[in-house]
Design an enzyme around this catalytic site. Structure first.
Site, short mmCIF file in Angstrom:
data_model
loop_
_atom_site.label_atom_id
_atom_site.label_comp_id
_atom_site.label_asym_id
_atom_site.label_seq_id
_atom_site.Cartn_x
_atom_site.Cartn_y
_atom_site.Cartn_z
N GLY A 240 0.56 -1.06 -0.06
CA GLY A 240 -0.12 -0.03 -0.02
C GLY A 240 0.59 1.12 -0.05
O GLY A 240 0.37 2.34 -0.26
N GLU A 282 4.64 -5.93 1.78
CA GLU A 282 4.34 -6.21 0.60
C GLU A 282 4.07 -5.34 -0.35
O GLU A 282 3.04 -5.13 -0.94
CB GLU A 282 3.35 -7.13 0.49
CG GLU A 282 3.19 -8.38 1.77
CD GLU A 282 1.82 -8.99 1.54
OE1 GLU A 282 0.72 -8.77 1.26
OE2 GLU A 282 1.95 -10.18 2.15
N PRO A 283 5.38 -4.22 -0.42
CA PRO A 283 4.83 -3.24 -1.58
C PRO A 283 5.16 -3.66 -2.94
O PRO A 283 5.89 -4.60 -3.29
CB PRO A 283 6.37 -2.29 -1.03
CG PRO A 283 7.00 -3.16 -0.42
CD PRO A 283 6.43 -4.23 0.28
N ARG A 285 3.87 -1.35 -5.76
CA ARG A 285 3.67 -0.14 -6.30
C ARG A 285 5.18 0.77 -6.14
O ARG A 285 5.69 1.17 -6.92
CB ARG A 285 2.61 1.01 -6.06
CG ARG A 285 2.55 2.15 -6.71
CD ARG A 285 1.30 3.04 -6.20
NE ARG A 285 0.27 2.37 -5.80
CZ ARG A 285 -0.89 2.26 -6.62
NH1 ARG A 285 -1.11 2.72 -7.77
NH2 ARG A 285 -1.95 1.65 -6.25
N CYS A 351 -12.15 2.53 -28.80
CA CYS A 351 -13.61 3.30 -29.29
C CYS A 351 -14.46 3.43 -27.78
O CYS A 351 -15.59 2.65 -27.67
CB CYS A 351 -14.16 2.18 -30.06
SG CYS A 351 -15.36 2.87 -30.95
N1 LLP Z 1 -0.23 -7.02 -0.63
C1 LLP Z 1 -1.91 -7.30 -0.93
C2 LLP Z 1 -2.62 -8.37 -0.11
C3 LLP Z 1 -2.51 -6.78 -2.11
O1 LLP Z 1 -3.66 -7.03 -2.29
C4 LLP Z 1 -1.66 -5.70 -2.51
C5 LLP Z 1 -2.46 -4.85 -3.54
C6 LLP Z 1 -0.49 -5.42 -2.36
C7 LLP Z 1 0.20 -6.11 -1.40
C8 LLP Z 1 0.21 -4.42 -2.98
O2 LLP Z 1 -0.03 -3.01 -3.12
P1 LLP Z 1 0.60 -1.81 -3.48
O3 LLP Z 1 1.90 -1.70 -2.51
O4 LLP Z 1 1.29 -2.14 -4.88
O5 LLP Z 1 -0.18 -0.62 -3.25
N2 LLP Z 1 -4.90 -1.72 -9.51
C9 LLP Z 1 -4.78 -0.73 -8.22
C10 LLP Z 1 -4.14 -1.40 -6.93
C11 LLP Z 1 -4.72 -2.66 -6.52
C12 LLP Z 1 -3.87 -3.20 -5.57
C13 LLP Z 1 -4.24 -4.72 -5.25
N3 LLP Z 1 -3.46 -5.06 -4.07
C14 LLP Z 1 -4.20 0.44 -8.86
O6 LLP Z 1 -3.65 0.51 -10.14
O7 LLP Z 1 -3.71 1.34 -8.10
#
Ligand code: LLP
Length: 428
Positions: A240, A282-283, A285, A351
């Protein structure tokens, strides 16, 4: 400006030491360009920030952000583990060289067949529901299995409602107040629960909700430990961690963030007498988001009721602006530093009217043939791409010190049809 990019001596956008215009020319557009060193730097920045505060620290890179094998190999080399969400991601992670013990499978609404696949692969299973637990217990060789649970801490945060995964509306995890019962149930069923997990959402730039979730999860862990005797080997706060998408959005101060999280963590370990579990995050992004650009070429400049810049990519290649209204900064490849001169709509070739990369965006003068670079295209970009409108998906290249490797071939028309069958009765 909080967005990171480099220019070369021609004043062009440079990615990993290569000129963006040359890349577009040589490999065609649309094109995903991954900067290898940026992936490594991002990983190391988070790793160092946390591990200097607490030695037993592990990153499980969230593969869903970017499942390109080369990207995953890079992260395997860096020492990461994997947060996998599907058998497909488990399969890819194993192929990328991750040891099964370094893969945590957090599935939601998964079938028994999928559980079986995970069990056979030897990955760690992070259980999301009582149903999953009971079905796992019925599988051969699940006795004595080390598992963890995903807990919904009733705290959620994220850049869009779709990306908030904690709180009463969320489909994820078990409820915090049922945790003791569920861990007891797991013990009765013969499992060895050794972990606890949460993930409250995605795109978080404000540390407060994350800290709150850490507190709640630690209290749940303390209670479970106290009442069931479970000893936690790891505690995982999920991903996150946000990145700036607009030029004036703040950066997440990763060192302060890590210090605050680990301080809370250590206080709670002490308070509940937990036995120095591994702290995991768990990063996705944060590690890959700003390491890639989507290069796209302008083919049409059109004055309609508004002024449109039409490009050769569409929401099939980058869905985020259409799906979440997300802002992605756009640079002009040969003049990334140029000042904005007019407000333009940057539209794709799909489209649908929602196929826009930007609306009313202040941009420099743009002409047909220009290469645009859409920033922050490393996370949830290719991994969410589709073949909608029968448009083959783009190629991906990896760049390091000016050296370029194609890490995914551009799809062809044949790829659009590769799994289709025409029933004999319909043959011409
Ligand atoms: N751990 C779990 C259990 C998750 O479901 C996710 C993301 C992450 C870690 C990693 O999250 P991050 O660090 O990348 O924020 N499609 C959306 C994001 C969906 C994220 C889903 N789960 C977007 O484009 O912003």
């Amino acid at each position: 400006m909080n967005l990171h990019y480099q220019t070369n001596d021609k004043g062009h956008l440079a990615i990993g030491g290569a000129d963006a215009l040359d890349l577009a020319q040589e490999y065609g557009t649309p094109l995903y360009v991954v900067d290898e060193m940026r992936v490594r730097e991002n990983y190391r920045r988070v790793y160092q920030a946390f591990s200097q505060e607490y030695k037993k620290f592990q990153i499980f890179y969230a593969a869903k952000a970017n499942t390109n094998l080369a990207v995953m190999r890079i992260l395997e080399e860096e020492g990461s583990g994997i947060d996998a969400v599907s058998p497909g991601e488990i399969y890819t992670s194993l192929l990328a060289g991750f040891e099964p013990e370094r893969i945590l499978y957090t599935g939601n609404n998964i079938t028994t067949t999928e559980l079986e696949f995970a069990l056979k692969s030897g990955v760690r299973i992070n259980v999301d529901s009582v149903s999953q637990l009971q079905r796992l217990a019925e599988l051969p060789r699940s006795d004595g299995l080390k598992i963890s649970f995903r807990v919904n801490p009733m705290v959620g945060a994220g850049h869009h409602d779709h990306c908030i995964t904690g709180g009463e509306l969320s489909k994820f995890g078990i409820m915090e107040h049922e945790a003791v019962d569920v861990y007891n149930m797991a013990l009765d069923l013969g499992f060895r629960p050794v972990g606890i997990h949460t993930h409250i959402g995605s795109g978080i730039l404000d540390p407060e909700p994350f800290k709150l979730a850490v507190k709640v999860l630690m209290d749940v862990a303390g209670q479970v430990h106290g009442e069931t005797g479970v000893n936690f080997e790891f505690i995982d706060f999920g991903g996150g961690l946000g990145i700036p998408y607009t030029p004036d959005e703040p950066q997440l101060e990763i060192e302060t963030f890590a210090r605050e999280i680990t301080r809370l963590f250590k206080e709670k370990i002490y308070e509940y007498g937990l036995n120095n579990p591994t702290l995991c995050i768990e990063p996705g992004r944060y590690i890959v988001g700003d390491a890639s650009y989507l290069l796209t070429r302008v083919n049409t400049v059109k004055q309609s009721y508004r002024k449109f810049v039409g490009v050769d990519a569409g929401f099939n290649t980058l869905l985020r602006p259409t799906m979440y209204g997300s802002y992605h900064h756009i640079l002009v490849g040969d003049k990334p530093e140029a000042r904005a001169q007019e407000n333009l709509d940057v539209a794709g070739n799909i489209c649908e009217s929602g196929d826009l990369f930007a609306r009313e965006r202040p941009l420099p003068k743009i002409k047909e043939g220009d290469v645009l670079a859409i920033m922050n295209a490393g996370a949830y970009a290719f991994s969410m791409a589709s073949q909608y409108n029968s448009r083959p998906r783009p190629a991906e290249v990896l760049v390091r010190k000016g050296e370029v490797d194609i890490i995914r071939e551009r799809e062809t028309f044949a790829d659009l049809l590769s799994k289709q069958n025409l029933p004999v009765r319909l043959l011409k």
